[in-house]
Structures are given as structure tokens and as C-alpha cells.
Write a protein that holds these residues in place. Structure first.
Motif, mmCIF file in Angstrom:
data_model
loop_
_atom_site.group_PDB
_atom_site.id
_atom_site.type_symbol
_atom_site.label_atom_id
_atom_site.label_comp_id
_atom_site.label_asym_id
_atom_site.label_seq_id
_atom_site.Cartn_x
_atom_site.Cartn_y
_atom_site.Cartn_z
ATOM 1 N N ARG A 70 0.826 -1.205 0.000
ATOM 2 C CA ARG A 70 0.000 0.000 0.000
ATOM 3 C C ARG A 70 0.866 1.263 0.000
ATOM 4 N NH1 ARG A 70 -3.489 -0.102 5.099
ATOM 5 N NH2 ARG A 70 -2.266 1.652 5.873
ATOM 6 N N TYR A 71 1.911 1.270 0.842
ATOM 7 C CA TYR A 71 2.741 2.474 0.938
ATOM 8 C C TYR A 71 3.544 2.714 -0.343
ATOM 9 C CZ TYR A 71 1.449 2.880 5.822
ATOM 10 O OH TYR A 71 0.738 3.040 6.981
ATOM 11 N N LEU A 72 3.958 1.641 -0.988
ATOM 12 C CA LEU A 72 4.707 1.826 -2.238
ATOM 13 C C LEU A 72 3.810 2.420 -3.326
ATOM 14 C CD1 LEU A 72 6.858 -1.443 -2.272
ATOM 15 C CD2 LEU A 72 7.695 0.903 -1.983
ATOM 16 N N LEU A 73 2.560 1.976 -3.352
ATOM 17 C CA LEU A 73 1.624 2.535 -4.336
ATOM 18 C C LEU A 73 1.356 4.012 -4.054
ATOM 19 C CD1 LEU A 73 -0.858 -0.463 -4.699
ATOM 20 C CD2 LEU A 73 0.675 0.467 -6.458
ATOM 21 N N GLN A 74 1.221 4.322 -2.775
ATOM 22 C CA GLN A 74 1.003 5.720 -2.380
ATOM 23 C C GLN A 74 2.209 6.574 -2.766
ATOM 24 O OE1 GLN A 74 0.532 6.216 1.851
ATOM 25 N NE2 GLN A 74 -0.427 8.248 1.660
ATOM 26 N N LEU A 75 3.392 6.019 -2.515
ATOM 27 C CA LEU A 75 4.628 6.721 -2.871
ATOM 28 C C LEU A 75 4.683 6.966 -4.378
ATOM 29 C CD1 LEU A 75 7.615 7.584 -1.983
ATOM 30 C CD2 LEU A 75 8.263 5.319 -2.797
ATOM 31 N N GLU A 76 4.392 5.920 -5.134
ATOM 32 C CA GLU A 76 4.440 6.030 -6.592
ATOM 33 C C GLU A 76 3.516 7.147 -7.078
ATOM 34 O OE1 GLU A 76 4.202 2.841 -10.158
ATOM 35 O OE2 GLU A 76 2.414 2.960 -8.942
ATOM 36 N N GLU A 77 2.323 7.166 -6.505
ATOM 37 C CA GLU A 77 1.351 8.172 -6.914
ATOM 38 C C GLU A 77 1.851 9.587 -6.597
ATOM 39 O OE1 GLU A 77 -2.627 7.158 -5.561
ATOM 40 O OE2 GLU A 77 -3.211 9.257 -5.826
ATOM 41 N N ALA A 78 2.410 9.740 -5.393
ATOM 42 C CA ALA A 78 2.861 11.077 -4.981
ATOM 43 C C ALA A 78 4.065 11.538 -5.806
ATOM 44 C CB ALA A 78 3.207 11.072 -3.489
ATOM 45 N N VAL A 79 5.011 10.627 -6.066
ATOM 46 C CA VAL A 79 6.189 11.004 -6.860
ATOM 47 C C VAL A 79 5.750 11.390 -8.267
ATOM 48 C CG1 VAL A 79 8.317 10.135 -7.923
ATOM 49 C CG2 VAL A 79 7.820 9.609 -5.522
ATOM 50 N N THR A 80 4.842 10.592 -8.822
ATOM 51 C CA THR A 80 4.371 10.858 -10.181
ATOM 52 C C THR A 80 3.627 12.191 -10.244
ATOM 53 O OG1 THR A 80 4.130 8.469 -10.433
ATOM 54 C CG2 THR A 80 3.125 9.841 -12.122
ATOM 55 N N ALA A 81 2.784 12.437 -9.242
ATOM 56 C CA ALA A 81 2.027 13.692 -9.209
ATOM 57 C C ALA A 81 2.963 14.894 -9.142
ATOM 58 C CB ALA A 81 1.075 13.697 -8.018
ATOM 59 N N ALA A 82 4.147 14.700 -8.519
ATOM 60 C CA ALA A 82 5.098 15.807 -8.393
ATOM 61 C C ALA A 82 6.065 15.856 -9.578
ATOM 62 C CB ALA A 82 5.866 15.682 -7.073
ATOM 63 N N GLY A 83 5.743 15.122 -10.634
ATOM 64 C CA GLY A 83 6.543 15.241 -11.855
ATOM 65 C C GLY A 83 7.688 14.247 -11.975
ATOM 66 N N GLY A 84 7.786 13.294 -11.049
ATOM 67 C CA GLY A 84 8.847 12.281 -11.133
ATOM 68 C C GLY A 84 8.366 11.034 -11.867
ATOM 69 N N HIS A 85 9.296 10.134 -12.153
ATOM 70 C CA HIS A 85 8.967 8.880 -12.830
ATOM 71 C C HIS A 85 9.388 7.720 -11.937
ATOM 72 C CE1 HIS A 85 8.492 11.280 -16.490
ATOM 73 N NE2 HIS A 85 9.558 11.926 -16.060
ATOM 74 N N VAL A 86 8.510 6.717 -11.802
ATOM 75 C CA VAL A 86 8.813 5.592 -10.921
ATOM 76 C C VAL A 86 8.989 4.315 -11.735
ATOM 77 C CG1 VAL A 86 7.989 4.214 -8.972
ATOM 78 C CG2 VAL A 86 7.549 6.687 -9.031
ATOM 79 N N HIS A 87 10.062 3.591 -11.447
ATOM 80 C CA HIS A 87 10.357 2.319 -12.118
ATOM 81 C C HIS A 87 10.472 1.236 -11.049
ATOM 82 C CE1 HIS A 87 11.718 4.850 -15.589
ATOM 83 N NE2 HIS A 87 12.060 5.667 -14.599
ATOM 84 N N TRP A 88 10.154 0.009 -11.425
ATOM 85 C CA TRP A 88 10.215 -1.098 -10.467
ATOM 86 C C TRP A 88 11.201 -2.130 -10.969
ATOM 87 C CZ3 TRP A 88 6.339 -1.370 -6.357
ATOM 88 C CH2 TRP A 88 5.416 -0.307 -6.386
ATOM 89 N N ALA A 89 12.036 -2.642 -10.065
ATOM 90 C CA ALA A 89 13.040 -3.626 -10.468
ATOM 91 C C ALA A 89 12.990 -4.830 -9.542
ATOM 92 C CB ALA A 89 14.434 -2.996 -10.443
ATOM 93 N N ARG A 90 12.742 -6.010 -10.130
ATOM 94 C CA ARG A 90 12.685 -7.239 -9.331
ATOM 95 C C ARG A 90 14.043 -7.622 -8.771
ATOM 96 N NH1 ARG A 90 8.395 -9.577 -13.540
ATOM 97 N NH2 ARG A 90 9.676 -8.228 -14.837
#
Ligand code: SF4
Lengths: 461, 196
Positions: A70-90
Motif C-alpha cells: 500500500r505504501y509503495l503505491l502511495q509513494l508512486e502516486e505522490a512522486v508521479t504527481a510531483a513530476g517524477g517517474h517511478v520504475h520497479w526492479a525485481r
């Protein structure tokens, strides 16, 4: 290019036996660990609510881990909203591919780096080199390690195994613009590094960092540092790529009030480190990419006992109080995570398939000092004992039996080891506690006296 | 179709924590610290980092600034109060941080217990590059900007703004643990605390 620990051969007893023969290393380590530990104790003692902060820090991390998705999704949303790009690496390979792709997309072939354990863990510099991209470390200690083709040996002060004369040699040898009359005064060496890196900071268009914390609620990243190389990397380049382990997230902005007290005091033994930078998304127009790294962390999370290792904020306090680390040195642990935290984190992240990783849970006397100083109350002895029970027989025994044989041959040492073990709040399984104290297998160490390891350490420490 | 890394990681997490107990967060630490003399504690703690610190009555701040920066080419960020602006700064326009001798700023908040100054790039605080590249930083802190501890500072700050928390000059202890001040950030930090 500094080497990578991945696939490093050997095992802990063997590596540490080499280290204890090196008196320069042992002298440096002892001086460093004792100095920092004294400073830590005095600034921790200043805060009347240290134990309350520690309890809060532990619980905040546990709560985060409980709802990490849940927190990672929230983080992703907030970073994206502030103009950043989020990538995920296994895993490491995926993270390295992402970073290399992002760098190539800028058209650049050079990046500046601020010290980051996550990027060392995944061998990013080597992966970038294979793609024709040069990564320049900018932390003074990392620069020393990189120029010397060496391994870091401590989380906070990675070049602590080098003395000033060696550092001068490395600079004169490997730093093209080192002044010919360079002395071995620390101020002169720091000045040489300042001048050497200055141009690079002003020229570089891409930086790679890690982060100490990420705030889910706001999308903010936080980096603590001392030298200002972090500020240079985070601020000046047009593109910033941060590679951060998924466990570094904190739920709320307010949670920083706990961790900005716990971390500096535990780490450098200062009330506050010289510089802390925070930024949210694309700050001041920068192109910002966040690479969220798993690389074994979800396996650790699945282990009921071992998952507490993910609370770690990499302060290095546990290294500085560990009698085994003090003598064995950081390199013996064969990983970017040395000391007590390395002994529980590395075997969990990498699995215990190799002889080295299977021997790590034995790299401890179970004295418990690491648990007491840990700002997020990770019960390292508990995890060690649990890992010993889980270690695959073959590999652990290949690594361990040599030392076990030595322990069994010496009744006094065995007794001492057992006494140390029995003090452990009932954590020790009934069978023999494994090849304890492997690191003492060398001539230039005193015998373990007829008292518990802990008492001995407190008396000698 | 293979799943994305994002889906994979999220699925692995939810499997890993399935059935784990919920956690209560005890916040019994101090939300506010009791400090009788905020200015006194702040200046003592800033001084511990080997920064230069002065306590100056508000009315005397302009003259002190003029005295301190005389002969130095200073970066003067947008929005710096006119009375803090060095007398000869206005005609030349804002100095280039890459060639200037120093930078003068205000701050967003300051913390007594830790001797910390926080910049948030607001008016009179400059961009992050402006306060990083010059070798000398003069920071004016109004007494009413000083809070006792870290929690009060965190609650006053806006996380959307890029923040720089500064506790003394840049420093390294990487060589045999000897502290050397001044690596990449400003080598000298001078703080004027303006009291009414
Ligand atoms: S385990 Fe605890 S003491 Fe050790 S580095 Fe991590 S947070 Fe610090």
C-alpha cells in the motif's frame, strides 16, 4: 572501477583469519569503532526520550512493512504527481538495465554518484561500465575505494581500512590531477579530492543516488550526508536517478521527526549530520527517476523472524560495538553490508547457497551488543540463531567444521563460547552453538578468558 | 503475457505479509522540547560544529552584514529583505554563484537542540545551487524562527519544497576519522542571529 562483492569467494572464518593478521587494519578499525561509539553514546545520552524514539522507530518500520504494498503505491502516486517517474526492479539485473537505459536516453556517457549501498549491492558501476558508461563515486571514502580498486569495509566510513599514507599513494597513482607535492595531511587529501571532483560536478548532467528515506504520503526522498557531494549530485545535474530499496519507505512526513533524531546520533555520533537534502518529484525542474528495488527483499519480508532486518536504517552502530567486526574487518563479510547487520541481511538477500553466505550467521559471538545500540531494535542475535538453524548443512559445515574442530579441541574456549550463548534469553537451540568465535583462530589474539564474551568485551572495550 | 515487475513485487509483498499482525505506533517521545533559552542553546550548538556565530540586535544587523561582507562578491538571492542586502550588491545584479565569494540568505526554520538551519528555497533563501556552490555562506536567522527540537521543525516545513538542512560547514571524517571541515559544500558557515 571498484570491484564488486558479488560472488566473492571464501568464507567468513577464512576471510577474517586473514584480516586479523593485518595489524594496520585492526588498529584503524579499533580506533574508528571506539571513537564513533564514544560519540554516539554521548549524543544519545543527551536525549531523555531515546528509548521512546527507538520504540517509535521500530514500530513505524514494522507498520510500514506490514502494509508495504500500500505504501509503495502511495509513494508512486505522490512522486508521479510531483513530476517524477517511478520504475520497479525485481532484481539487480533489472535495476541495472533500467538505470543504463535512462542514462543512455540522456545521451550522456558519464554519471556522478553519491554513496549508496543499494547501488553497490546490485553492482551498478560494473553494469554501467559494461554499457560504456563511467560512474564516478564522489564521496571521499568511496573515491578512495574506487581509485584503489578496493572494497568498502564499513557502512559509514568505507575506507577506514586505509591510512593516510596509503590514501596519498592512491591519489598520486590514480588521480590524474593530484598535486605532485601532495602531503598525507587529511586536510590536504580532502582538498585534492575537492579540486578533483569540482569540475566533474559542474560538468555532469546525470547523477545517481540512493536515499535514506522515502515518504509515501508526500513522495519526498531524503538523503543524509556530510561532505556536500550529495548536495552537488542531487542539485546540479539535469537528470537524477535514485535507486532505493523498497523497505526505505516511511508512511508520513511526520515520521521523519523520529528518524532524523535516530539516524545521525546512531551513525556519526553527531546531533545532526552536516547536510540533509529532501526533494519531491521534479525539484527545481530536474528530470527525476526513482527505481524501486526488490532484489531479495520480498523474500526477507516473508520470513517471520528475519523480516526485522528490513527495519535497518544503515546507521552502522552495530558494527562499531561488535567485537567480531572490530577484529575481522568489513571485508571478511564478503558483502557491501558488513558487521552484524551484514551477517543477517546478506544470507537472507542472497540465500545461503555459497559457502561464504552460509558461514555468515556464525560470524558472531551472540553477545547482544548490536541489539542494544540498534536504533530500530533489530534483535540481531535472534535472527542469527534462526538462520543457523536454516543454513543448508553442506555449505555451512564446509565453512564451519574447520573452526568447529578448533573450538571442540579447546575445552576452555568451548566453555566460554557456551557460557556466552546460554545468556541469550533462551534463544539458543539445544545443540552446540556452531563454530562460535571463528575469528579468534589466529595467533595474535588473546585466548578467550574464563568469563562470558560479553563481560570480556565490556572489560576490554 | 508476463507480469510487470511492479505487479510481481506487489504480489510478492502481499503474500509475504499475509497474516502478519497489525502494529500500533507508540509516540511517547517529546513532541516539543522544553528549552528556556532558545537563542543561547542554538548558538552554542551551531558553534559546536565550528561554524562562526553572532547574536546581534535586529537594528544592528544591516551594519554587521555590511562589515562582514565588505570586499566579498556575494550572491544575493531574490526576496532577501532590503535591510539585509549588502550596500554594493544592488548595482552589479545578482552574482554568479560559480564565481562569487559567498552567498547571503535567510532561512525557513532553525533548530536549537541540533544547531540546524533549514533552507526551503523560499524568498531570500536562494536556489539550492546558489547556497551550495559558493565557498562561504552567511545565514541570518531571526530569533523567532528558532524552534526547540526536530519535531517542531518537521511540522513547520513544507515537504513539497526542496529542503536543505544545514548543521555546520561541510565536513568529512573519511581519513583515519580526522574531521576536516569543508569538502564540497561551503567551507565556512557564518550565522547571524537577529534578536529584538
Ligand atoms: S542493524 Fe540497527 S544498528 Fe545495525 S546498521 Fe541497521 S539500524 Fe544500525
Amino acid at each position: 572501477m571498484s570491484a564488486t562483492f558479488i560472488g566473492m569467494p571464501g568464507n567468513f572464518p577464512k576471510n577474517s583469519a586473514q584480516a586479523v593478521q593485518n595489524s594496520q587494519l585492526r588498529y584503524n578499525l579499533r580506533k574508528a569503532t571506539h571513537t564513533i561509539r564514544g560519540k554516539r553514546a554521548s549524543v544519545v545520552g543527551e536525549l531523555p526520550d531515546w528509548q521512546e524514539l527507538r520504540a517509535a522507530g521500530k514500530a513505524i518500520k514494522d507498520e510500514t512493512l506490514r502494509h508495504l504494498d500500500r505504501y509503495l503505491l502511495q509513494l508512486e502516486e505522490a512522486v508521479t504527481a510531483a513530476g517524477g517517474h517511478v520504475h520497479w526492479a525485481r532484481d539487480a539485473a533489472e535495476a541495472n538495465r533500467i538505470v543504463a537505459g535512462l542514462v543512455k536516453a540522456t545521451g550522456e556517457r558519464e554519471v556522478v554518484k553519491v554513496k549508496s549501498m543499494a547501488t553497490q549491492e546490485i553492482g551498478l558501476n560494473e553494469a554501467l561500465a559494461a554499457e560504456g558508461i563511467t560512474a564516478y563515486e564522489t564521496d571521499l571514502a568511496e573515491l578512495i575505494v574506487q581509485l584503489g580498486d578496493d572494497f568498502p569495509s564499513h557502512i559509514l566510513v568505507p575506507a577506514i581500512h586505509r591510512n593516510r599514507a596509503e590514501i596519498r599513494e592512491i591519489f598520486l597513482d590514480r588521480m590524474e590531477d593530484a598535486p605532485p607535492g601532495l602531503t598525507d595531511e587529511p586536510a590536504a587529501l580532502a582538498e585534492a579530492a575537492r579540486v578533483h571532483l569540482r569540475e566533474r560536478f559542474l560538468r555532469s548532467r546525470v547523477a545517481v543516488s540512493g536515499a535514506n528515506f522515502m515518504i509515501a504520503e508526500t513522495g519526498t526522498l531524503v538523503v543524509l550526508e556530510s561532505e556536500g557531494n550529495g548536495r552537488m549530485c542531487l542539485t546540479l545535474p539535469e537528470t537524477l536517478i535514485s535507486v532505493v530499496g523498497i523497505e526505505k519507505v516511511l508512511p508520513t512526513w511526520r515520521d521523519l521527526e523520529v528518524f532524523l533524531q535516530l539516524l545521525p546520533r546512531s551513525s556519526t555520533g553527531e546531533r545532526m549530520n552536516p547536510y540533509t537534502s529532501t526533494w519531491t518529484g521534479s525539484a527545481e525542474g530536474q528530470d527525476f527517476h526513482l527505481v524501486l528495488l526488490d532484489n531479495g527483499r520480498t523474500d526477507v519480508l516473508a520470513d517471520e523472524v528475519g523480516r526485522q532486518a528490513l527495519r535497518c536504517i544503515r546507521c552502522s552502530a552495530c558494527l562499531n560495538v561488535c567485537p567480531v567486526y572490530e577484529r575481522a574487518g568489513g571485508h571478511a563479510y564478503g558483502s557491501v553490508y558488513p558487521g552484524p547487520i551484514g551477517a543477517i541481511l546478506t544470507p537472507q538477500l542472497r540465500g545461503m547457497g555459497s559457502e561464504l553466505d552460509a558461514s555468515l550467521p556464525y560470524a558472531s559471538s551472540l553477545c547482544g551488543a548490536c541489539y542494544e545500540v540498534c536504533p530500530v531494535a533489530i534483535d540481531i542475535p535472534e535472527v542469527l540463531v534462526d538462520l543457523r538453524a536454516k543454513a543448508p548443512h553442506g555449505a555451512a559445515e564446509r565453512a564451519g567444521m574447520r573452526v568447529a574442530g578448533w573450538v571442540l579441541n579447546d575445552q576452555a574456549r568451548l566453555a566460554a563460547a557456551q557460557r556466552a550463548a546460554t545468556r541469550l534469553r533462551g534463544l539458543v537451540p539445544r545443540r552446540l552453538p556452531g563454530p562460535l568465535s571463528a575469528w579468534t583462530d589466529t595467533r595474535d589474539l588473546p585466548d578467550i578468558p574464563e568469563e562470558s564474551f560479553r563481560d570480556w568485551w565490556e572489560r576490554e572495550g | 503475457m508476463s507480469r510487470s515487475a511492479r505487479e510481481d513485487i506487489l504480489a510478492r509483498i502481499s503474500r509475504a505479509v499475509d497474516g502478519a499482525p497489525e502494529v500500533e505506533i507508540p509516540r511517547r517521545y517529546r513532541a516539543t522540547a522544553r528549552v528556556d533559552d532558545l537563542v543561547g542553546l542554538f548558538t552554542e550548538r551551531v558553534g559546536d560544529y565550528r561554524a562562526i556565530v553572532h547574536v546581534v540586535p535586529e537594528a544592528e544587523v544591516p551594519a554587521r552584514i555590511a562589515g562582514i561582507v565588505a570586499g566579498r562578491r556575494m550572491v544575493v538571492p531574490d526576496g532577501l529583505p532590503a535591510e539585509w542586502t549588502p550596500p554594493d550588491a544592488s548595482d552589479a545584479g545578482p552574482a554568479d554563484p560559480y564565481t562569487a565569494d559567498g552567498v547571503i540568505t535567510g532561512c525557513a526554520v532553525a533548530i536549537a537542540e541540533t544547531g540546524t538551519i533549514v533552507l526551503d528555497t523560499g524568498p531570500g533563501q536562494g536556489s539550492r545551487a546558489q547556497t551550495l556552490v559558493p565557498d562561504y555562506h552567511l545565514c541570518v536567522v531571526r530569533a523567532d524562527q528558532i524552534v526547540a527540537g526536530v519535531p517542531e521543525a518537521v511540522s513547520r516545513l513544507d515537504p513539497i519544497r526542496p529542503l536543505t538542512w544545514i548543521s555546520g560547514p561541510s565536513a568529512t571524517s573519511d581519513i583515519e576519522l580526522n574531521r576536516v571541515e569543508g569538502v564540497h559544500g561551503p567551507r565556512t558557515l557564518e550565522v547571524l542571529v537577529a534578536v529584538s
